[in-house]
Design a protein around this motif. Structure first.
Motif: not given
Length: 718
Positions: A47-76
């Motif tokens: 679970f700790l490794a999965f938590n770290l992987a999820t955070a890395v994926i989130t950062v990469l998605i934030s880099i690749y999106i073109e506008e904030p609404l493409q990651f509108a589910v981010f707050p939840t």
């Protein structure tokens, strides 16, 4: 070897994604269960490794999106990730306090054995962070928490607050811009609906991000408290319950400090990454590419800045050399400066080459055009609509450079067809070197009727002058409606939207004016050939109606005059069947196009009232003093050539002045000027006012459809 596909060719993983709602519910319930049920050490590591992987994926998605609404589910998603991280903290704390005394057999890396009671990841992270010194480990952990709370989380939270406030302030302006685009035919109703929905989602998104920042900040503060509890509680349990020495290599302090720091780091590092992703998402402006592409494109677009930076690095290297700086460090400064200068030179050269190639292509095109034999017959033809542009606007109409305006004309023709019921002829585009580089001219049958100037690669911001003062750019006036505006750079678009300004690109400015010109001169574009095409279309479905009117009762020219009269006052002729039937019903009474037009307007009363009524089904009008109506009616003379208004010029001027006062009053109140008069005087008043008040709508009482309310807000009187 490829994975086996499910029946029907769909991969089993893709089928599993269809049940994502059930999966998320199970995940949330599992996270809550982790707060109560102890986890095995191996499962805790996973679970700790999965938590770290999820955070890395989130950062990469934030880099690749073109506008904030493409990651509108981010707050939840941020809330769920924070809850998961806290559940891991609780589980790890339970394991550390209960089984922190358990150790593996000694090894070269762990002479006293690894404390494995809380899994393997936590002690490994703790050992790497401590580096043989517990105080250093504590300091590094505290610094990481401070950076997360005071810098990244606070900054992202502030950006979200400001963005939410300015997004709400800019909503009316954006809604007006969407309505203007829809009205001018730039977008259709479905696109307008989507844009309005995006505006609402944007406001909700930034508001949710503002609240999500509180969770991240609270999580960081909880990590500090949990680490202190782990250290203090672990030492007490180790000494009192397990009989461990307080200090020393295998003592309680060393063991539980490593486990506490390791637990804090492995859970705080994902939180740090999540905070970074949050800051990247909320500070991301809308773009056509991802973050990496934007950075490269915008930095490399200024090679001069890179050369200046190279000179500065060279200066620092020279100063360091004179001050006795070590040679390797000096070479580092000179190496960075040389690299920047080399990159700037290459980009400069590329920029010059692109400009030269574009100029050569343009020259070759001009030479090819001059060699073509001229056709005198083609020169004699008069284009119904033409648009001439200066050399600076060729990219808007050149197919080799995108020709965005050509695509927009198709939308305009479709919109006018739906709005007025006429088929707009094709628009002829020409370059005119006699115009200013950024100027354009719109012509109807080779006669100039409108002109304007636009700035390519900039945006026109329209709004109140007190707000436009906060924008840097060239002041101008909207060529269509005469509203004040400023041409701004793309970098200021976000600021202008937050001020509530309407934003238009150059293509939209030209298209809006072209649409308004077509509306104004629609009667001139409706010739006999165009009317014949409309009649032929109706004849396919209603041949009896057409046969009764054309040519048995009226000629094509007489029908044309009636249709021209209708579209001249912006009455839609889409319902051509009803118009022809009305002509057939009244042609035995008169063949006067003016009278037939009035009968058709009565038949189209619902269409007319729908255009001018508000959401409550009410039309706000000004009425005419009965004395003036009687005066106008007595001055109407009817002959075989039509009706004429024989009114004293002084009296006519007084009537126009009285109308002007009421029109100005309505415009100041934000209402459209509509004059409601008796049916007998409506055509005469229209002729009297059409030059002075071309946008004044004149309705008769017979044109008010049932269930439509009339609200009189003024009266025209001497």
């Amino acid at each position: 070897m490829s994975a086996q596909s499910a029946p029907g060719g769909e991969h089993p993983f893709l089928r599993l994604l269809k049940y994502s709602d059930v999966g998320i519910a199970i995940v949330v319930i599992g996270i809550v269960s982790m707060l109560i049920i102890p986890l095995p050490p191996m499962l805790l590591d996973i679970f700790l490794a999965f938590n770290l992987a999820t955070a890395v994926i989130t950062v990469l998605i934030s880099i690749y999106i073109e506008e904030p609404l493409q990651f509108a589910v981010f707050p939840t998603a941020l809330l769920v990730a924070t809850l998961f991280r806290l559940a891991l903290d609780v589980s790890a704390t339970r394991m550390v306090l209960l089984y922190g005394n358990l150790r593996s057999p000694p090894s070269p890396a762990w002479p006293d054995g690894m404390p494995i009671g809380a899994g393997h990841l936590i002690p490994i992270f703790g050992k790497v962070a401590v580096g043989g010194n517990l105080i250093v480990g504590f300091i590094m952990f505290i610094i990481l928490i401070i950076i997360q709370i005071m810098v990244i989380t606070n900054g992202a939270e502030r950006i979200a607050q400001v963005a939410a406030r300015f997004t709400l302030d800019a909503m009316p302006g954006k809604q007006m811009a969407i309505d203007a685009d829809l009205h001018s035919g730039i977008i259709d109703a479905e696109t307008a609906k989507k844009k309005r929905k995006d505006i609402e989602r944007e406001a909700d998104f930034y508001g949710a991000m503002d609240g999500a920042g509180k969770f991240v900040k609270g999580d960081a503060m909880a990590a500090v408290v949990i680490m202190i509890v782990n250290v203090v509680g672990g030492i007490l349990i180790g000494v009192l319950y397990h009989g461990m020495p307080a200090t020393g290599p295998g003592g309680a302090l060393n063991t539980y400090a490593i486990l506490s720091i390791g637990n804090g780091l492995i859970t705080t590092l994902p939180a740090f990454l999540m905070s970074t992703a949050m800051g990247m998402v909320v500070s991301r402006a809308a773009s056509e590419s991802n973050l990496g592409s934007d950075i490269v494109q915008q930095v490399t677009a200024q090679p001069g800045a890179l050369k200046m930076a190279a000179a500065f690095m060279g200066l620092l290297g020279t100063m360091g050399l004179l001050a006795g700086m070590p040679l390797p460090l000096d070479l580092t400064f000179f190496g960075i400066g040389g690299s920047l200068f080399f990159i700037g030179t290459v980009l400069d050269k590329k920029k010059v080459e692109v400009t030269q190639v574009a100029a050569q292509v343009q020259d070759q095109q001009k030479k090819a055009d001059t060699k073509k034999p001229e056709s005198v017959v083609q020169l004699m033809q008069v284009d119904p609509i033409s648009l001439e542009v200066g050399r600076g606007l060729l990219s808007l109409v050149d197919p080799n450079q995108g020709a965005k305006l050509l695509d927009r004309v198709t939308s305009i023709r479709r919109h006018i067809a739906l709005e007025l019921g006429i088929v707009v002829p094709g628009v002829r585009f020409r370059d005119n070197l006699q115009l200013k580089p950024n100027a354009y001219v719109i012509k109807i049958k080779e006669i100039e009727v409108a002109q304007g100037e636009v700035q390519v690669n900039q945006f026109l911001a329209i709004g109140p002058e007190e707000k436009l003062k906060n924008l840097r750019g060239t002041k101008t006036v909207d060529p269509t409606y005469g509203m004040p505006g400023v041409w701004i750079s793309p970098e200021q678009r976000g600021d202008a939207e937050r001020l509530g300004c309407m934003i238009f690109d150059p293509v939209s400015v030209v298209a809006t004016q072209l649409t308004e010109v077509v509306r104004t001169h629609a009667n001139e574009l409706l010739g006999r050939q165009e009317v014949q095409a409309l009649v032929d279309t109706v004849k396919k479905t209603h041949p009896a109606v057409v046969k009764e009117v054309i040519p048995d009762a009226l000629s094509l020219g007489e029908v044309q005059k009636v249709l021209q009269n209708l579209v001249k006052e912006r009455v839609s002729i889409r319902d051509l069947v009803s118009i022809l039937e009305t002509m057939a019903d009244h042609v035995h009474m008169t063949k006067d196009p003016e009278m037939l037009t009035e009968f058709c307007r009565v038949a189209l009363s619902r269409v007319i009232c729908k255009e001018y009524s508000n959401n409550e089904g009410t039309i706000n009008v000004i009425t005419l003093d009965p004395q003036i109506e009687q005066l106008v009616q007595s001055a109407i003379q009817r002959t075989d050539m039509g009706s004429f208004l024989t009114l004293d010029p002084n009296v006519g001027q007084e009537i126009l002045q009285a109308i002007s006062q009421q029109v100005n009053t309505l415009q100041e109140r934000g209402l459209q000027p509509i004059l409601l008069v008796a049916p007998q005087v409506r055509p005469a008043l229209r002729k009297l006012t059409e030059r002075s008040f071309p946008n004044l709508v004149i309705l008769s009482w017979n044109e008010i459809a049932p269930k439509v309310n009339v609200n009189s807000v003024g009266m025209v009187a001497f």
